[in-house]
Design an enzyme around this catalytic site. Structure first.
Site, short mmCIF file in Angstrom:
data_model
loop_
_atom_site.label_atom_id
_atom_site.label_comp_id
_atom_site.label_asym_id
_atom_site.label_seq_id
_atom_site.Cartn_x
_atom_site.Cartn_y
_atom_site.Cartn_z
N LYS A 49 43.06 23.17 68.20
CA LYS A 49 43.54 24.52 67.90
C LYS A 49 42.97 24.91 66.54
CE LYS A 49 46.32 28.19 67.79
NZ LYS A 49 45.85 29.39 68.48
N ASN A 73 47.65 36.79 75.25
CA ASN A 73 48.36 36.14 74.14
C ASN A 73 48.13 36.90 72.85
OD1 ASN A 73 46.84 34.53 71.87
ND2 ASN A 73 45.54 34.36 73.69
N ILE A 75 49.01 35.16 69.75
CA ILE A 75 49.57 34.00 69.06
C ILE A 75 49.40 34.12 67.55
CG2 ILE A 75 49.46 31.47 68.88
CD1 ILE A 75 50.45 32.36 71.61
N ASN A 103 38.07 23.20 65.36
CA ASN A 103 37.89 24.66 65.36
C ASN A 103 38.51 25.20 64.07
OD1 ASN A 103 38.93 27.47 65.78
ND2 ASN A 103 37.90 27.27 67.75
N CYS A 134 38.78 35.68 66.93
CA CYS A 134 40.20 35.81 67.29
C CYS A 134 40.60 37.29 67.24
CB CYS A 134 41.08 34.99 66.36
SG CYS A 134 42.84 35.24 66.76
N ILE A 194 33.44 32.82 76.29
CA ILE A 194 33.93 33.95 75.54
C ILE A 194 35.33 33.62 75.00
CG2 ILE A 194 32.60 35.69 76.81
CD1 ILE A 194 35.09 36.43 78.38
N GLY A 247 38.29 32.03 82.28
CA GLY A 247 38.86 32.08 83.63
C GLY A 247 38.44 30.96 84.55
#
Ligand code: SIN
Length: 292
Positions: A49, A73, A75, A103, A134, A194, A247
């Site tokens: 994360k 999301n 987040i 990351n 993000c 992506i 996806g």
């Protein structure tokens, strides 16, 4: 065939399936299901994360919205911050039997420098993924939307580390391939794409935005075709390897991305539905003949 080991940024990986950042928490999973989880992840490399310099609470709730074919999301990058991540999480993650990709995200270039300098030299970390994509935080996509800004960032980070640098770019840009080209020219070792596609949901009662962060990032099957188009565009323009995601829920989805030129495929939203999905996807992928 696809079950064979694959080379990626100097790493020898057992297969092509990894996780998308933030979609699988081995530390929480090991608390719930036992320590063996850490050593038996269904991925060939693990992406953490996002880590930021300072601790972050993330966005106010609600943070999730379910869509007919995926989710959204908002987040907002909650995490314990660099110092505590290194002290508390890294020792646990280093017990994994697969390479760790950290990351990282900075709100300005100096913060990226701090993160890259702190983590780039660590033996437990095999590569760094720069999150410039993000959509849930202010300035989160500025660098990743602009070829010049992205090139400047990567050039500066390249001077700070010999660790492989993966640049995670945004689909919320007019020309993601131009950003990838610029990152490659500046010394990036790989591109990942992506990240989520910006979206909005209204509270059915109040008719105001449902998510605490107002907008969110759409993921899951809803964005698969968009991902395929962008991966295809990027792979045709850069020589460095590409990690593709968006996806992926079957071996066929992974094969499509590989046939468009991806070296690795990351499973994201599907991990929330089935934490062992990556194993099934890998097995399905192994039975598919790829374009030579
Ligand atoms: C988030 O924490 O908001 C998701 C991470 C991302 O979109 O990069």
């Amino acid at each position: 065939m696809t079950g064979n080991p694959v080379r990626f940024c100097g790493l020898q990986l057992e297969h092509r399936i990894i996780n998308a950042s933030g979609t699988f928490d081995p530390i929480a999973a090991s608390r719930a299901f036992g320590n063996d989880v850490i050593t038996s992840l269904p991925f060939s490399a693990f992406v953490s994360k996002t880590v930021t310099v300072e601790p972050r609470q993330g966005n106010p709730p609600p943070r999730l919205w379910e869509l007919p074919s995926g989710m959204m999301n908002s987040i907002g990058l909650p995490n314990k911050g660099l110092v505590r991540w290194v002290e508390e999480d890294l020792p646990i993650l280093s017990r994994m039997k697969i390479p760790l990709i950290a990351n990282v995200m900075g709100f300005e270039r100096d913060q990226f420098s701090t993160l890259v300098e702190a983590l780039g030299g660590k033996a437990e970390i095999s590569a760094l993924e720069l999150n410039v994509s993000c959509p849930n935080v202010e300035t989160g996509t500025i660098i990743g939307s602009d070829p010049f800004e992205c090139g400047q960032l990567v050039s500066a980070m390249r001077l700070l580390t010999d660790s492989p640098l993966i640049v995670k770019i945004t689909p919320n840009a007019s020309d993601p391939a131009a950003v990838a080209i610029s990152a490659e020219a500046a010394g990036a070792d790989a591109i990942s794409l992506i990240n989520t596609v910006r979206g909005l949901a209204l509270d059915p009662v109040s008719r105001r935005p449902w998510l605490g962060g107002r907008t969110g990032g759409i993921s899951g099957p809803a964005i698969r075709a968009a991902s395929l188009a962008q991966v295809d565009a990027v792979c045709s323009q850069v020589k460095i390897p590409v990690i593709a995601m968006g996806g992926v829920s079957s071996g066929k989805d992974a094969a499509d991305l590989i046939d468009c030129g991806a070296t690795l495929v990351a499973v994201g939203t599907e991990n929330f539905r089935d934490p062992m999905a990556a194993e099934r996807i890998r097995t399905e992928l192994e039975s598919i003949s790829l374009v030579p």
